[in-house]
Write an enzyme that holds these catalytic residues in place. Structure first.
Site, PDB file in Angstrom:
ATOM      1  N   SER A   1       0.753  -1.141  -0.147  1.00  0.00           N
ATOM      2  CA  SER A   1      -0.010   0.141  -0.195  1.00  0.00           C
ATOM      3  C   SER A   1       0.658   1.219   0.033  1.00  0.00           C
ATOM      4  O   SER A   1       0.515   2.321  -0.493  1.00  0.00           O
ATOM      5  CB  SER A   1      -0.733   0.006   1.286  1.00  0.00           C
ATOM      6  OG  SER A   1      -0.271   0.419   2.447  1.00  0.00           O
TER       7      SER A   1
ATOM      8  N   ASP B   1       8.687  -2.525  -4.961  1.00  0.00           N
ATOM      9  CA  ASP B   1       7.231  -2.231  -4.918  1.00  0.00           C
ATOM     10  C   ASP B   1       6.749  -1.001  -5.630  1.00  0.00           C
ATOM     11  O   ASP B   1       5.802  -1.314  -6.569  1.00  0.00           O
ATOM     12  CB  ASP B   1       6.888  -2.049  -3.311  1.00  0.00           C
ATOM     13  CG  ASP B   1       6.953  -3.206  -2.252  1.00  0.00           C
ATOM     14  OD1 ASP B   1       7.249  -4.311  -3.017  1.00  0.00           O
ATOM     15  OD2 ASP B   1       6.514  -3.224  -1.320  1.00  0.00           O
TER      16      ASP B   1
END
Ligand SMILES: Nc1ncnc2c1ncn2[C@@H]1O[C@H](COP(=O)(O)OP(=O)(O)O)[C@@H](O)[C@H]1O
Ligand SMILES: C[C@@](O)(CCOP(=O)(O)O)CC(=O)O
Ligand SMILES: [Mg+2]
Length: 385
Positions: free
Chosen positions: A144, A202
């Protein structure tokens, strides 16, 4: 004019933590997104407003105040991605603290600092309202933080002078290649504020989408030739990537030889993952053989993650539960809680999947499936007033 950006979360199939130390990881985007919308305020209004809907926080800073805090450090406005110094992080943290940040949510403060850094660096001091929402659980290993930095960088760049976009385009689209590279670099700078020492895997997978192999800051796209089904179980045990990454580094400096061997073994697991997933299985038998090999690699990867100190009681409960059904699982992301992946062979019956899910959910965990390997970040414009 409003711009909306959306960026996907990710799963790490092999190689988390090792990738921070220069070893290979294999990661894929998933079809759960973080969305940021940015609307410039009319001239005369003088605040930057940030609404973080998932965590129920709403910030408003007078531009003059932000200028006072950051301008004495030299204009942060920059056309090339630059790192936020410790001195600036301190000043930005003061701006966040002034907004009476709730004690229980102090972990979120670094995300707000990352916002302020990206905002002032990319857009300067233009007044605007930014709203962030997400389908991703925050702080659960599905990236996230990266999706947040990628989506914010995309929305900010769309209104900056650094990229050239046709704002009359309809629907979702993305910048040109060089501009997407720029976006990824900015997002990495945001991740640094949140993670301390991110590998970059990421933000890269969130920016570019698909499945990637990532090592020492550079990525290679993987064209998967295998259908892949993963059950994702969120243990709902909170954790913080920055602390987990720091703990692994400390273990590495205490036991350099042992940790070197473990991380090297993880490297081989990632390499083998990427070879198997790209191979063409010509019949059901070879598909089953490939699945069996991936299952073994997942089990070994999880064992090695346990040995570096990032597994945790709830993760072990998921492993033991799925093991009863002869299914292999491994944590994904930083570990310490968060999400666990369970490999679902293509031939596995839905009845078994339902039983496993039922048993996992009886512990209070949340299970879900996600599409693997979709598109990276995208933006769209809305010209309605
Ligand atoms: N939707 C969001 N709203 C606010 N902050 C977010 C959001 N998504 C991510 N963040 C920031 O990212 C941090 C979580 O990042 P991290 O610990 O790396 O977990 P993960 O990336 O696995 O979800 C949060 O504490 C917050 O600072
Ligand atoms: C542990 C690590 O490999 C992945 C962290 O992922 P997440 O923030 O837990 O989603 C750290 C990194 O690669 O930057
Ligand atoms: Mg993260």
């Amino acid at each position: 004019m409003e711009v909306t950006a959306r960026a996907p979360g990710k799963i790490i199939l092999a190689g988390e933590h090792a990738v921070v130390h220069g070893y290979t990881a294999v990661a894929s985007s998933i079809d759960l997104h973080t969305v940021a919308s940015l609307r410039l305020r009319p001239d005369g209004e003088d605040t930057i407003n940030l609404q973080l809907k998932d965590v129920g926080l709403d910030f408003s800073w007078p531009i003059q105040k932000i200028k006072e805090v950051v301008a004495h450090l030299g204009s942060p406005f920059s056309s090339t991605p630059t790192s936020c110094s410790l001195e600036i992080i301190k000043s930005l943290t003061a701006l966040v603290d002034e907004q009476s940040f709730p004690e229980a949510r102090i972990g979120l403060a670094s995300g707000v600092c990352a916002f302020l850094w990206l905002y002032t660096s990319i857009l300067g001091f233009k007044p605007a309202t930014v709203i962030v929402t997400s389908q991703l659980p925050v702080g659960a290993g599905l990236g996230s933080s990266a999706a947040y930095c990628v989506t914010l960088s995309a929305a900010l760049l769309a209104f900056s002078d650094s990229v050239k976009v046709d704002m009359s385009q309809k629907g979702w689209f993305i910048f040109k290649e060089a501009e997407v590279e720029l976006l990824n670099k900015w997002a990495f700078e945001g991740e640094k504020i949140i993670h301390g020492k991110p590998s970059g895997v990421d933000n890269s997978v969130s920016t570019f989408g698909n499945m990637i192999k990532f090592k020492s800051g550079s990525m290679t796209r993987i064209d998967s030739n295998m259908p892949l089904r993963m059950l994702i179980t969120n243990t709902k045990v909170g954790r913080d990537t920055k602390a987990l990454v720091a703990n692994v580094s400390s273990r590495k400096s205490k036991h350099p030889e042992v940790m070197g061997c473990v991380l090297n073994a993880i490297e081989f697991i990632s390499e083998e993952w990427s070879t198997i997933i790209q191979s063409h299985a010509l019949d059901d038998l070879s598909l089953a053989t490939n699945e069996e090999r991936l299952i073994e690699l997942m089990e070994m990867n999880q064992g090695l993650l346990l040995s570096i100190g990032v597994s945790q009681a709830a993760i072990e409960t998921v492993l033991q539960t799925t093991m009863k059904y002869k299914l292999a699982s491994k944590l994904t992301g930083a570990g310490g809680g968060g999400c666990v992946l369970t490999f679902l062979p293509i031939q596995l019956s839905e009845a078994i999947v339902d039983k496993v899910v039922g048993e996992l959910e009886s512990f209070g965990f949340q299970c879900f499936a996600a599409g693997i390997g979709g598109k990276g970040v995208q933006i769209s414009f809305d010209s309605s007033p």
